[in-house]
Write an enzyme that holds these catalytic residues in place. Structure first.
Site: not given
Ligand SMILES: [Zn+2]
Lengths: 435, 448
Positions: B50, B124, B148
């Site tokens: 990420k 996210s 997330s």
């Protein structure tokens, strides 16, 4: 009059508070830096245990209550010297709370002892501002007192006591010190910020007290404000930037959570003033002289401690003074005791003797013989060697022969014997006893 | 057999990685899963990271313009451990700026759902979930603060695991809210997750909160559905979820409804803590040390900083302003300290329940929304979409999100949570589920 202090001292740890960079800020600018002390995204603080231990030792030495868990806060403000735009510091769960520093039969209460990180160093030029991040993250301890200091003399005494306590914990505040001073002569509290160095504290306080006294005399109001000290003009001026605790937006530092300090063993404090007083009392010596010798000097304290059974503080202090002159205070205790013997025997101590003492060499003086005994022996020799004595003035060899003979017989230093012999011979001539 | 072991055993054609990267680049143009693709990948099982997790020498921006050009001089501990175990770094995955978002839309390039590009991928960790859904052999290292990982995993039909807070080192993670942030894993099976967790977990002295406590595998025979959590769930989902609960009964679990009071306060407590911490974490972006540089050094520092901070996205600015307000002295007791107390209370209420059994809930209270629908939501409606993922995240509880049904071709995700450090146990349940339920994938890039 009420005076309170916030004293910031740098802890002499090898590495910084939250990373492994060298805490020696004197290195080439911006070389002792890493992602952590530069606040790089992704980095996290790692707490330096040695810094915590030193801070706990200070808190303990200042009579504070020390908790078993400490926590940290983020103090948020924007300034170019602060890489994360927040400083990691402490408030409620600081290393120490509610302490007391006692000196000269009075006390100043300590509100709090807290650990925090130093920001970077700002170097200002006419056309530029430079930042040195070597200092960023150097561990600091802030000592916050209650407003218990009653005047300029008291302030000086308190700082002396504080400096001595910190000195014996390995923190030399003469090297680096930053102080905020709160002074209130009337109702309103005036804060003088960012005073550096011990001397400037007294000067800033002196100026600020006179300034406030002047305002009171003229029946003018004293404004509650923040001022800063101007070292060159030796005066305080109103600060442009207003600051208050209300604006820092404190939250817990979540990266450090709560930190268990219950298994950290702090260093034992040394209260040199109390030790000096007790020696002075015990040996009927001059307390002030002992205090001056040991307040900021662990070698002299060590030597006094080593010789406390000698019962002759006068000779001990004399020995210390001699070593101080010869910059040899780091002498070992055993050697110091031998030095005291030499002094008792009246030996004149010079650099050579000190050097030989420190090399562990035998110094040829009969330690057991006391002055009078040796003098008697010298007189006996003079009587026995009557014929030779007549010649000693004209023949240097005869004198040296006698010195050698006596020195060998009594295991005394030739230098000492020659001195005594000359004095005795001369005294005998004049018909009275020398010395 | 886990796909990790399968991959290591299978013979790979010589141009395997070249073709993998080519196909991925093509598909990425429409889905926006990756912000960086490592074209030089030539060995190891591919793993993605990420974009808020640092990889040495690779631009890491957390999808923020203020970090454009930030090339970290170090890798996150989790990344180092993956590399040391022979995994191959495939690229950085797209996300909502700094993790601020539920739908993957707070990014320069909006993330799209691999099942249907008109739909959101969730956020996210949007890219991590998309990448997992389209790549046959791949592990995603992701991060969750308030959901997330679970949310995009549910929307993209993959397995998303968020460990107990403090199990995986956060060193190298660009902070959102440090007391809530957890690095976790997105994969196609619970087995892959378990093997990856073995690699990335464990004490790290660069993260004080990462203690290295041993993880348990204590099974529970009971599964609780919390009444208060179900109250806000969309009717269109409820019947599917009930059907799933029935299937769990069939697998031998006692499924019971329980009541836990105070659940409704979790969202408020979460956003107060998250915003308070986020506003301090974002304070460091002042335009002169890293990332986007504001070169006008002649300005006063106040103006200089203000100009640099203009580049934050709208959601970041909203959280800075709200967070700064929450921290101000006059309301700190009312919001910040109260939220901390609520967090402790919530955990205290859930702990006894979690000692007896697992807690099961849908991941999202709604079906996968279309991108246009999600864009029309107000901030408050958006925050409400996190109502089911916030409780375990706020309390730092391990939880796993996995597909349990498909409606109209789009996946539905459920989440299972357990007590602190009992992380392996819930992965065990998902492994059982995977034996009776087959996940669907539209793409299988890198098949062998
Ligand atoms: Zn450093």
């Amino acid at each position: 009059m009420k005076i309170g202090l916030e004293v910031h001292v740098a802890l002499p740890t090898k590495s910084k508070l939250f990373c492994r960079c060298s805490a020696d800020a004197s290195e080439e600018p911006n070389t002792a830096i890493c992602p952590i002390c530069m606040g790089f995204p992704g980095s996290k603080p790692m707490l330096n245990r040695e810094a915590v231990r030193m801070a706990l030792s200070i808190a303990r030495a200042l009579g504070c209550k020390t908790p078993s868990n400490i926590s940290f806060l983020r103090k948020i403000y924007f300034y170019p010297d602060l890489p994360k735009s927040f400083q990691i510091t402490q408030l409620e769960e600081a290393v120490g709370r509610e302490g007391l520093v006692e000196y000269k039969e009075r006390g100043v209460r300590i509100r709090r002892v807290q650990i925090e990180e130093d920001p970077a160093k700002i170097v200002r030029g006419d056309e530029y501002t430079l930042l040195d991040f070597n200092r960023s993250g150097v561990p600091l301890v802030e000592i916050v007192t209650e407003p218990d200091i009653s005047g300029e003399d008291d302030l000086r005494d308190f700082m002396t006591e504080l400096r001595s306590i910190l000195y014996y914990l390995g923190v030399d505040i003469e090297r680096e010190l930053k102080v905020d001073l709160n002074i209130s002569l009337a109702e309103q509290r005036v804060e003088v910020k960012n005073i550096t160095g011990i001397k400037n504290i007294a000067d800033a306080a002196h100026y600020e007290i006179e300034r406030q006294e002047g305002l009171i005399r003229e029946h003018r109001a004293i404004a509650a404000e923040t001022r800063s000290y101007n070292e060159e003009k030796m005066s305080t001026v109103q600060s442009r930037e207003k600051e208050s605790n209300e604006e820092y937006g404190f939250i817990y530092e979540p990266d450090l959570a709560t930190y268990d300090v219950s298994d950290i063993v702090p260093e034992d404090p040394v209260y040199a003033t109390r030790i000096a007083d007790s020696y002075a009392k015990g040996f009927h010596a001059n307390a002030q002289q002992i205090r001056e010798a040991i307040l900021f000097n662990r070698d002299t304290l060590r030597l006094i401690d080593a010789s406390k059974d000698s019962n002759e503080m006068r000779i001990v202090m004399n020995g210390i003074a001699i070593l101080q002159r010869h910059k040899a205070l780091d002498i070992e205790e055993g050697e110091f005791l031998r030095l005291l013997e030499l002094l008792r025997n009246g030996t004149e101590i010079d650099a050579g003797i000190i050097r030989r003492l420190r090399l562990g060499e035998e110094i040829n003086i009969n330690m057991r013989a006391n002055l009078d005994e040796l003098d008697d022996e010298i007189r006996k020799t003079i009587e026995n060697e009557g014929a030779l004595i007549e010649e000693y003035k004209s023949n240097k060899k005869v004198f040296n022969f006698l010195v050698g003979k006596i020195a060998k017989k009594y295991k005394a230093s030739p230098r000492y014997v020659s001195e005594r012999l000359r004095l005795i011979l001369e005294g005998e001539e004049k018909g009275h006893r020398a010395l | 057999m886990s796909s990790i072991r399968e991959f290591s055993k299978r013979e790979k054609p010589e141009d395997y990685y070249l073709r993998l990267v080519e196909e991925l680049k093509k598909l990425n143009n429409s889905l926006n899963a990756f912000s960086v693709i490592n074209e030089g990948l030539s060995s190891g099982m591919p793993f993605s990271v990420k974009d808020n997790i640092c990889v040495e020498g690779i631009e890491t921006t957390a999808s923020s313009k203020v970090l454009k050009g930030y090339i970290p001089p170090f890798s996150a501990t989790a990344v180092e451990r993956m590399l040391a175990s022979g995994f191959g770094f495939l690229g950085k995955t797209n996300m909502d700026e700094f993790g601020f978002g539920t739908f993957g839309l707070n990014s320069e390039k909006e993330a799209r759902n691999p099942f249907d590009e008109k739909y959101v991928a969730g956020g996210s960790s949007s890219g991590a979930a998309i990448a997992t859904s389209i790549l046959r052999y791949h592990i995603a290292i992701a991060e969750s603060t308030g959901g997330s990982i679970a949310a995009p995993a549910a929307f993209c039909g993959v397995v998303g695991f968020t460990p107990t807070y403090g199990v995986v080192s956060r060193y190298g993670l660009i902070d959102y809210a440090n007391s809530l942030d957890k690095i976790g894993i997105v994969a196609r099976s619970a087995e892959d997750i378990e093997e990856t967790l073995e690699i990335i977990k464990g004490r790290d002295r660069y993260d004080t909160t990462c203690t290295g406590r041993a993880l348990g595998r204590e099974p529970r025979k009971r599964i609780f559905i919390i009444k208060e959590l179900m109250e806000g769930v969309d009717e269109s989902i409820k019947s599917h979820f009930t059907g799933f609960a029935e299937r769990l009964k069939g697998m031998g679990y006692a499924v019971e409804e329980r009541s836990v009071s105070g659940m409704e306060k979790a969202i408020a407590a979460y956003y107060v803590i998250a915003m308070a911490e986020a506003s301090t974490n974002l304070a460091k972006y002042t335009g002169y040390k890293y990332g986007l540089k504001n070169e006008k050094y002649s300005e006063h520092y106040n103006e200089f900083f203000t100009n640099a901070r203009e580049h934050f996205g709208i959601e970041a600015k909203r959280r800075i302003i709200l967070g700064t307000f929450i921290r101000s002295a006059s309301v700190r007791d009312r919001y910040y300290y109260k939220a901390l107390r609520l967090r402790a209370e919530l955990l205290a209420r859930m702990e006894p329940l979690l000692e007896e059994g697992f807690v099961l809930a849908p991941v999202m209270p709604i079906k996968v929304p279309k991108i246009d629908e999600a864009k029309g939501l107000s901030p408050l409606e958006m925050y409400k979409a996190d109502m089911l993922t916030i409780p375990p995240n706020l309390a730092g509880l391990p939880h796993v999100s996995f597909p349990y049904a498909y409606i109209g071709g789009m996946p539905l995700g459920a989440q299972l949570m357990t007590s602190h450090f009992n992380d392996y146990s819930i992965l065990g349940v998902v492994k059982e589920w995977e034996r009776v339920f087959t996940y669907r994938f539209r793409y299988n890039i890198g098949s062998l």
